[in-house]
Design a protein around this motif. Sequence first.
Motif, PDB file in Angstrom:
ATOM      1  N   PHE A  47       0.835  -1.199   0.000  1.00 59.36           N
ATOM      2  CA  PHE A  47       0.000   0.000   0.000  1.00 59.36           C
ATOM      3  C   PHE A  47       0.868   1.246   0.000  1.00 59.36           C
ATOM      4  CE2 PHE A  47      -3.970   2.095   0.397  1.00 59.36           C
ATOM      5  CZ  PHE A  47      -3.744   3.213   1.172  1.00 59.36           C
ATOM      6  N   HIS A  48       1.936   1.234   0.776  1.00 62.95           N
ATOM      7  CA  HIS A  48       2.844   2.375   0.832  1.00 62.95           C
ATOM      8  C   HIS A  48       3.500   2.603  -0.530  1.00 62.95           C
ATOM      9  CE1 HIS A  48       6.636   4.497   1.955  1.00 62.95           C
ATOM     10  NE2 HIS A  48       5.745   5.217   2.625  1.00 62.95           N
ATOM     11  N   ALA A  49       3.929   1.536  -1.201  1.00 63.23           N
ATOM     12  CA  ALA A  49       4.545   1.670  -2.525  1.00 63.23           C
ATOM     13  C   ALA A  49       3.538   2.218  -3.542  1.00 63.23           C
ATOM     14  CB  ALA A  49       5.081   0.324  -2.993  1.00 63.23           C
ATOM     15  N   MET A  50       2.297   1.756  -3.480  1.00 66.59           N
ATOM     16  CA  MET A  50       1.272   2.276  -4.393  1.00 66.59           C
ATOM     17  C   MET A  50       0.991   3.748  -4.120  1.00 66.59           C
ATOM     18  SD  MET A  50      -1.451  -0.934  -4.775  1.00 66.59           S
ATOM     19  CE  MET A  50      -2.569  -0.104  -3.715  1.00 66.59           C
ATOM     20  N   TRP A  51       0.972   4.093  -2.865  1.00 66.91           N
ATOM     21  CA  TRP A  51       0.718   5.484  -2.488  1.00 66.91           C
ATOM     22  C   TRP A  51       1.834   6.389  -2.992  1.00 66.91           C
ATOM     23  CZ3 TRP A  51       1.015   7.797   3.048  1.00 66.91           C
ATOM     24  CH2 TRP A  51       0.260   8.977   3.116  1.00 66.91           C
ATOM     25  N   LEU A  52       3.089   5.957  -2.810  1.00 67.27           N
ATOM     26  CA  LEU A  52       4.216   6.752  -3.287  1.00 67.27           C
ATOM     27  C   LEU A  52       4.214   6.872  -4.810  1.00 67.27           C
ATOM     28  CD1 LEU A  52       7.189   5.653  -0.992  1.00 67.27           C
ATOM     29  CD2 LEU A  52       5.925   7.808  -0.975  1.00 67.27           C
TER      30      LEU A  52
ATOM     31  N   SER B 120       1.658   6.844  -6.787  1.00 67.99           N
ATOM     32  CA  SER B 120       0.581   7.752  -7.194  1.00 67.99           C
ATOM     33  C   SER B 120       0.941   9.208  -6.929  1.00 67.99           C
ATOM     34  CB  SER B 120      -0.729   7.396  -6.498  1.00 67.99           C
ATOM     35  OG  SER B 120      -0.662   7.696  -5.120  1.00 67.99           O
ATOM     36  N   LEU B 121       1.751   9.444  -5.890  1.00 68.60           N
ATOM     37  CA  LEU B 121       2.183  10.823  -5.601  1.00 68.60           C
ATOM     38  C   LEU B 121       3.241  11.303  -6.591  1.00 68.60           C
ATOM     39  CD1 LEU B 121       2.387  10.775  -1.692  1.00 68.60           C
ATOM     40  CD2 LEU B 121       0.655  11.869  -3.127  1.00 68.60           C
ATOM     41  N   LYS B 122       4.095  10.393  -7.049  1.00 63.45           N
ATOM     42  CA  LYS B 122       5.132  10.755  -8.008  1.00 63.45           C
ATOM     43  C   LYS B 122       4.553  11.042  -9.382  1.00 63.45           C
ATOM     44  CE  LYS B 122       8.864   8.270  -5.747  1.00 63.45           C
ATOM     45  NZ  LYS B 122       9.805   7.134  -5.846  1.00 63.45           N
ATOM     46  N   GLY B 123       3.428  10.442  -9.670  1.00 63.58           N
ATOM     47  CA  GLY B 123       2.770  10.711 -10.949  1.00 63.58           C
ATOM     48  C   GLY B 123       3.135   9.785 -11.971  1.00 63.58           C
TER      49      GLY B 123
END
Length: 126
Positions: free
Chosen positions: A116-121, A123-126
Amino acid sequence: MEPVHLFGLLNLQRGWLSARQSIVSQNIAHANTPGYKAQDLSDFAKVLDKSAGLQMATTSASHQSITPSGESVSAKDGEAWEVSHSGNDVSLEAELIKAGDVRNNFSMDTNVLKTFHAMWLSSLKG
């Protein structure tokens, strides 16, 4: 549709797993105590049902209603694999199986959090 609160669910499960590990270690510590009865927790699914307060919706008066079970995170007597002459029903094999289940569930929770943390990061990077 309501949002799923992943961190809240994992925190609830980790608390349940910690309590179960404590009871398993207590059972192992009392493996030779005369008259000691092994304990365990109710299933996490029952705890989750109670804490989430989820109920089935009824659309007609003729539908049956199902209420939550009311289970809590409290110790209960475990299943006895065998009872010794002293009245002790702790089975080290059963307790080690439970300890392995707790370890596997902690590992799964950690992997879910990492993913989940990797997916969140990402998505923030674009």
